[in-house]
Design a protein around this motif. Structure first.
Motif, PDB file in Angstrom:
ATOM      1  N   SER A  89       0.830  -1.210   0.000  1.00  0.00           N
ATOM      2  CA  SER A  89       0.000   0.000   0.000  1.00  0.00           C
ATOM      3  C   SER A  89       0.862   1.256   0.000  1.00  0.00           C
ATOM      4  O   SER A  89       0.520   2.258  -0.647  1.00  0.00           O
ATOM      5  CB  SER A  89      -0.922   0.000   1.221  1.00  0.00           C
ATOM      6  OG  SER A  89      -1.833  -1.072   1.164  1.00  0.00           O
ATOM      7  N   LEU A  90       1.985   1.214   0.710  1.00  0.00           N
ATOM      8  CA  LEU A  90       2.890   2.357   0.741  1.00  0.00           C
ATOM      9  C   LEU A  90       3.441   2.655  -0.644  1.00  0.00           C
ATOM     10  O   LEU A  90       3.466   3.813  -1.085  1.00  0.00           O
ATOM     11  CB  LEU A  90       4.032   2.090   1.717  1.00  0.00           C
ATOM     12  CG  LEU A  90       5.142   3.146   1.778  1.00  0.00           C
ATOM     13  CD1 LEU A  90       4.579   4.488   2.214  1.00  0.00           C
ATOM     14  CD2 LEU A  90       6.260   2.704   2.717  1.00  0.00           C
ATOM     15  N   GLN A  91       3.874   1.617  -1.346  1.00  0.00           N
ATOM     16  CA  GLN A  91       4.443   1.827  -2.683  1.00  0.00           C
ATOM     17  C   GLN A  91       3.407   2.393  -3.641  1.00  0.00           C
ATOM     18  O   GLN A  91       3.703   3.299  -4.434  1.00  0.00           O
ATOM     19  CB  GLN A  91       4.990   0.500  -3.219  1.00  0.00           C
ATOM     20  CG  GLN A  91       6.245   0.017  -2.507  1.00  0.00           C
ATOM     21  CD  GLN A  91       6.682  -1.357  -2.984  1.00  0.00           C
ATOM     22  OE1 GLN A  91       5.844  -2.240  -3.236  1.00  0.00           O
ATOM     23  NE2 GLN A  91       7.979  -1.559  -3.100  1.00  0.00           N
ATOM     24  N   ALA A  92       2.189   1.879  -3.596  1.00  0.00           N
ATOM     25  CA  ALA A  92       1.140   2.362  -4.499  1.00  0.00           C
ATOM     26  C   ALA A  92       0.710   3.785  -4.143  1.00  0.00           C
ATOM     27  O   ALA A  92       0.386   4.580  -5.030  1.00  0.00           O
ATOM     28  CB  ALA A  92      -0.059   1.426  -4.449  1.00  0.00           C
ATOM     29  N   SER A  93       0.715   4.113  -2.864  1.00  0.00           N
ATOM     30  CA  SER A  93       0.261   5.440  -2.440  1.00  0.00           C
ATOM     31  C   SER A  93       1.217   6.549  -2.864  1.00  0.00           C
ATOM     32  O   SER A  93       0.821   7.717  -2.962  1.00  0.00           O
ATOM     33  CB  SER A  93       0.076   5.472  -0.920  1.00  0.00           C
ATOM     34  OG  SER A  93       1.315   5.297  -0.256  1.00  0.00           O
ATOM     35  N   TYR A  94       2.472   6.209  -3.125  1.00  0.00           N
ATOM     36  CA  TYR A  94       3.433   7.218  -3.581  1.00  0.00           C
ATOM     37  C   TYR A  94       2.987   7.872  -4.897  1.00  0.00           C
ATOM     38  O   TYR A  94       3.333   9.023  -5.171  1.00  0.00           O
ATOM     39  CB  TYR A  94       4.817   6.599  -3.776  1.00  0.00           C
ATOM     40  CG  TYR A  94       5.626   6.460  -2.505  1.00  0.00           C
ATOM     41  CD1 TYR A  94       5.647   7.467  -1.547  1.00  0.00           C
ATOM     42  CD2 TYR A  94       6.375   5.313  -2.255  1.00  0.00           C
ATOM     43  CE1 TYR A  94       6.388   7.337  -0.381  1.00  0.00           C
ATOM     44  CE2 TYR A  94       7.123   5.170  -1.092  1.00  0.00           C
ATOM     45  CZ  TYR A  94       7.122   6.186  -0.160  1.00  0.00           C
ATOM     46  OH  TYR A  94       7.846   6.058   0.995  1.00  0.00           O
ATOM     47  N   ILE A  95       2.239   7.140  -5.708  1.00  0.00           N
ATOM     48  CA  ILE A  95       1.796   7.681  -6.998  1.00  0.00           C
ATOM     49  C   ILE A  95       0.859   8.862  -6.777  1.00  0.00           C
ATOM     50  O   ILE A  95       1.030   9.941  -7.357  1.00  0.00           O
ATOM     51  CB  ILE A  95       1.108   6.583  -7.836  1.00  0.00           C
ATOM     52  CG1 ILE A  95       2.088   5.450  -8.117  1.00  0.00           C
ATOM     53  CG2 ILE A  95       0.563   7.159  -9.142  1.00  0.00           C
ATOM     54  CD1 ILE A  95       1.440   4.217  -8.714  1.00  0.00           C
ATOM     55  N   LEU A  96      -0.154   8.659  -5.916  1.00  0.00           N
ATOM     56  CA  LEU A  96      -1.071   9.752  -5.612  1.00  0.00           C
ATOM     57  C   LEU A  96      -0.344  10.889  -4.906  1.00  0.00           C
ATOM     58  O   LEU A  96      -0.614  12.068  -5.177  1.00  0.00           O
ATOM     59  CB  LEU A  96      -2.216   9.237  -4.736  1.00  0.00           C
ATOM     60  CG  LEU A  96      -3.266  10.276  -4.317  1.00  0.00           C
ATOM     61  CD1 LEU A  96      -3.946  10.878  -5.537  1.00  0.00           C
ATOM     62  CD2 LEU A  96      -4.295   9.663  -3.374  1.00  0.00           C
ATOM     63  N   SER A  97       0.585  10.551  -4.030  1.00  0.00           N
ATOM     64  CA  SER A  97       1.352  11.591  -3.337  1.00  0.00           C
ATOM     65  C   SER A  97       2.113  12.465  -4.327  1.00  0.00           C
ATOM     66  O   SER A  97       2.139  13.699  -4.196  1.00  0.00           O
ATOM     67  CB  SER A  97       2.330  10.944  -2.347  1.00  0.00           C
ATOM     68  OG  SER A  97       1.657  10.287  -1.304  1.00  0.00           O
ATOM     69  N   LEU A  98       2.737  11.840  -5.328  1.00  0.00           N
ATOM     70  CA  LEU A  98       3.477  12.597  -6.335  1.00  0.00           C
ATOM     71  C   LEU A  98       2.549  13.486  -7.159  1.00  0.00           C
ATOM     72  O   LEU A  98       2.875  14.640  -7.450  1.00  0.00           O
ATOM     73  CB  LEU A  98       4.241  11.638  -7.254  1.00  0.00           C
ATOM     74  CG  LEU A  98       5.547  11.068  -6.715  1.00  0.00           C
ATOM     75  CD1 LEU A  98       6.054   9.950  -7.619  1.00  0.00           C
ATOM     76  CD2 LEU A  98       6.595  12.161  -6.593  1.00  0.00           C
ATOM     77  N   GLN A  99       1.398  12.959  -7.538  1.00  0.00           N
ATOM     78  CA  GLN A  99       0.450  13.746  -8.317  1.00  0.00           C
ATOM     79  C   GLN A  99       0.021  14.995  -7.557  1.00  0.00           C
ATOM     80  O   GLN A  99       0.032  16.110  -8.095  1.00  0.00           O
ATOM     81  CB  GLN A  99      -0.783  12.900  -8.672  1.00  0.00           C
ATOM     82  CG  GLN A  99      -0.524  11.839  -9.719  1.00  0.00           C
ATOM     83  CD  GLN A  99      -1.785  11.038 -10.041  1.00  0.00           C
ATOM     84  OE1 GLN A  99      -2.809  11.172  -9.378  1.00  0.00           O
ATOM     85  NE2 GLN A  99      -1.704  10.205 -11.057  1.00  0.00           N
ATOM     86  N   LEU A 100      -0.363  14.816  -6.309  1.00  0.00           N
ATOM     87  CA  LEU A 100      -0.841  15.939  -5.514  1.00  0.00           C
ATOM     88  C   LEU A 100       0.268  16.938  -5.211  1.00  0.00           C
ATOM     89  O   LEU A 100       0.063  18.156  -5.272  1.00  0.00           O
ATOM     90  CB  LEU A 100      -1.446  15.417  -4.208  1.00  0.00           C
ATOM     91  CG  LEU A 100      -2.695  14.536  -4.346  1.00  0.00           C
ATOM     92  CD1 LEU A 100      -3.065  13.934  -3.001  1.00  0.00           C
ATOM     93  CD2 LEU A 100      -3.856  15.333  -4.910  1.00  0.00           C
ATOM     94  N   CYS A 101       1.447  16.414  -4.879  1.00  0.00           N
ATOM     95  CA  CYS A 101       2.573  17.279  -4.533  1.00  0.00           C
ATOM     96  C   CYS A 101       2.997  18.129  -5.722  1.00  0.00           C
ATOM     97  O   CYS A 101       3.157  19.348  -5.611  1.00  0.00           O
ATOM     98  CB  CYS A 101       3.733  16.425  -4.034  1.00  0.00           C
ATOM     99  SG  CYS A 101       5.220  17.366  -3.615  1.00  0.00           S
ATOM    100  N   LEU A 102       3.158  17.504  -6.877  1.00  0.00           N
ATOM    101  CA  LEU A 102       3.593  18.238  -8.065  1.00  0.00           C
ATOM    102  C   LEU A 102       2.520  19.202  -8.547  1.00  0.00           C
ATOM    103  O   LEU A 102       2.831  20.277  -9.080  1.00  0.00           O
ATOM    104  CB  LEU A 102       3.974  17.260  -9.177  1.00  0.00           C
ATOM    105  CG  LEU A 102       5.266  16.475  -8.934  1.00  0.00           C
ATOM    106  CD1 LEU A 102       5.466  15.410  -9.995  1.00  0.00           C
ATOM    107  CD2 LEU A 102       6.464  17.416  -8.913  1.00  0.00           C
TER     108      LEU A 102
END
Length: 520
Positions: A89-102
């Motif tokens: 779940s941590l690895q998959a959640s990084y994708i959404l984190s990157l989208q929101l952060c950028l």
């Protein structure tokens, strides 16, 4: 006559011939460009005064639909990403984190690009990046590459689209700007409603790779809609071509307008801030014209950064309370959407039904934004909008912490209530901030808040993924998320007392307005 004399005569005749030819070509070219300039001015005038402006509104509507629909459907993709890449779940959640952060941190750069290259070019490039990132995501075999494609490329494209979709309306509308903004931003709600069930169907029918290809094809339509945005005299790129005349664009206004897509009704009129900030940046643009392209670009970025920070606001107690509460809300605001689908599947709800959960969230989100947009202007509410904002955040936290049950209608109830209360907080965030610091500093205040939120939105989903990997419990994740939302509301509510003590300009204005209405 000697051979040398004949050669010189031939050279002179050839030179005269070339001169005449060049003169003719220059005259023809001048006539052509003059004609093109006249046609361009006629086209710009027709766009500014005609019905084509509403076509441009439909373009902004579609861009908002793409951005928020993609974000809202990530919860559906999240399950398939974990299965295909055997990820945590941590690895998959990084994708959404990157989208929101950028999406948040790239906004100043997107602003500079709009000033240099115009709205149309940035909008088309943003849609192309979103499509490219999503298309490439269908063919990668390593989740680390997915961070680059679905995370970075798509996130940067989202930032460019959301930026241009928010700013474009102000270039084409004056009298009906609020209505145009309201129509354009409803695209977000339609994205919430349409994309999750569509993504569910595509994933079931074609798998993750096929779904990414089809979604990329839909995103490519954003380039077509971007091409419909005909530049006008207010567009930054068009102003650069004007004959010795340059209407100056307020960067602070541009930064503030970036966030108008977050509510369906424009509560405040940005035109007054546009005029007020115009003189502040006159010298900046005059200096920028003499610089080279790269130097000009960096100069614009520097001024945007300067416009997005004010040390006086750091010393403002009410503003810092609001900033803290907003950052806390942003930290966990996207986490429920990431886990709604996977929790529903865990409860045994059929996969084809999970898409309607997020659609329910989208519909009630629209209702919440509209409802609070209306209530916030009532005389009895105007001076107490901080309390109302805090109550809505607390309500969203309470329903998130409470487990409604494992059945489909239980989850529908949760999505409906959470969408309603969370949508209310989003619709009020601009209004409450204006009450706290006044319209003169709204631009800088938003810049500071979004810069801080850019880091927290990266940490939020990633932290939730890590917690779920450690506990394997959705109840723990949702309880923590709800607790942070409750705390965010409790932090903001005391700001009203601080505002009254400091006699904040926005608070005094709301007080005077309500008293004026009451006397009538």
């Amino acid at each position: 006559m000697s051979n040398n004399d004949e050669q010189e005569l031939d050279d002179l005749q050839s030179s005269d011939s070339n001169t005449n030819l060049n003169g003719s070509l220059h005259k023809a070219a001048s006539e052509t460009f003059t004609k093109d300039d006249a046609n361009t001015e006629e086209t710009i005038k027709s766009v500014e005064q005609g019905a084509w402006r509403w076509v441009i509104v439909s373009s902004c509507f579609f861009q908002n639909l793409l951005v928020d629909g993609t974000l809202c459907s990530f919860g559906t993709l999240y399950v398939y990403i974990i299965d295909k890449f055997e990820a945590t779940s941590l690895q998959a959640s990084y994708i959404l984190s990157l989208q929101l952060c950028l999406q948040a941190l790239f906004s100043p750069l997107a602003s500079a690009m709009i000033i240099n290259y115009g709205v149309r070019a940035v909008m088309m490039v943003g849609a192309g990046l979103m499509a490219l990132g999503t298309l490439a995501s269908g063919f990668v075999s390593d989740i680390n590459l997915l961070y680059l494609t679905m995370g970075a490329l798509t996130g940067i494209g989202m930032s460019m689209l959301s930026q241009t979709a928010a700013v474009t309306i102000s270039f084409y509308f004056d009298k009906r700007r609020g209505l145009a903004n309201g129509i354009a931003t409803t695209g977000s709600g339609f994205g919430f409603f349409i994309f999750p069930p569509l993504a569910t169907y595509l994933l079931e029918a074609f798998g993750l790779s096929g779904a990414c290809v089809i979604l990329a094809g839909i995103m490519l339509h954003g380039i077509v809609f971007g091409a419909l945005v005909i530049p006008n005299s207010n567009d930054p790129r068009s102003r650069a071509r004007a004959k010795g005349q340059r209407r100056l664009l307020s960067i602070a206004s541009l930064v503030q307008l970036t966030h108008t897509q977050t509510f369906l009704l424009t509560i405040t009129d940005q035109s007054s801030m546009y005029v007020a900030n115009m003189r502040q940046y006159e010298e900046f643009f005059a200096a920028a014209q003499d610089k080279k392209c790269c130097e000009k670009f960096l100069h614009i970025l520097k001024e945007i950064a300067k416009a997005s920070f004010d040390m006086k606001l750091v010393k403002d107690g009410a503003f810092m309370l609001y900033l803290t509460g907003t950052v806390m809300r942003q930290l966990v605001g996207y986490i429920p959407g990431m886990f709604i689908v996977s929790r529903a599947l865990h409860f045994g709800i059929r996969n084809e039904e999970t898409g309607f959960l997020m659609s329910t969230f989208g519909v009630t989100n629209i209702v919440g934004r509209l409802l609070l947009g209306f209530l916030a202007d009532l005389p009895m509410v105007k001076r107490r909008r901080c309390y109302l904002y805090g109550i809505m955040a607390i309500s969203a936290g309470v329903v998130t912490s409470y487990n409604f049950g494992p059945l489909f209608y239980h989850q529908m109830l949760y999505c409906g209530f959470f969408g309603l209360f969370y949508g209310c907080t989003i619709s009020m965030k601009c209004t409450v901030l204006t009450d706290i610091i006044g319209s003169e500093k709204i631009c800088t205040g938003f810049g500071m808040i979004m810069f801080a939120a850019g880091f927290t939105v990266f940490l939020g989903p990633a932290s939730a993924g890590w917690i779920f990997d450690k506990t394997s419990s959705y109840d723990v994740v949702f309880a923590i998320c709800g607790s942070v939302l409750i705390a965010s509301g409790l932090v903001v509510m005391p700001a009203l007392c601080v505002m009254a003590k400091q006699k904040s300009p926005g608070y005094q204005k709301a007080k005077d307005d309500s008293l004026t209405i009451d006397t009538h």
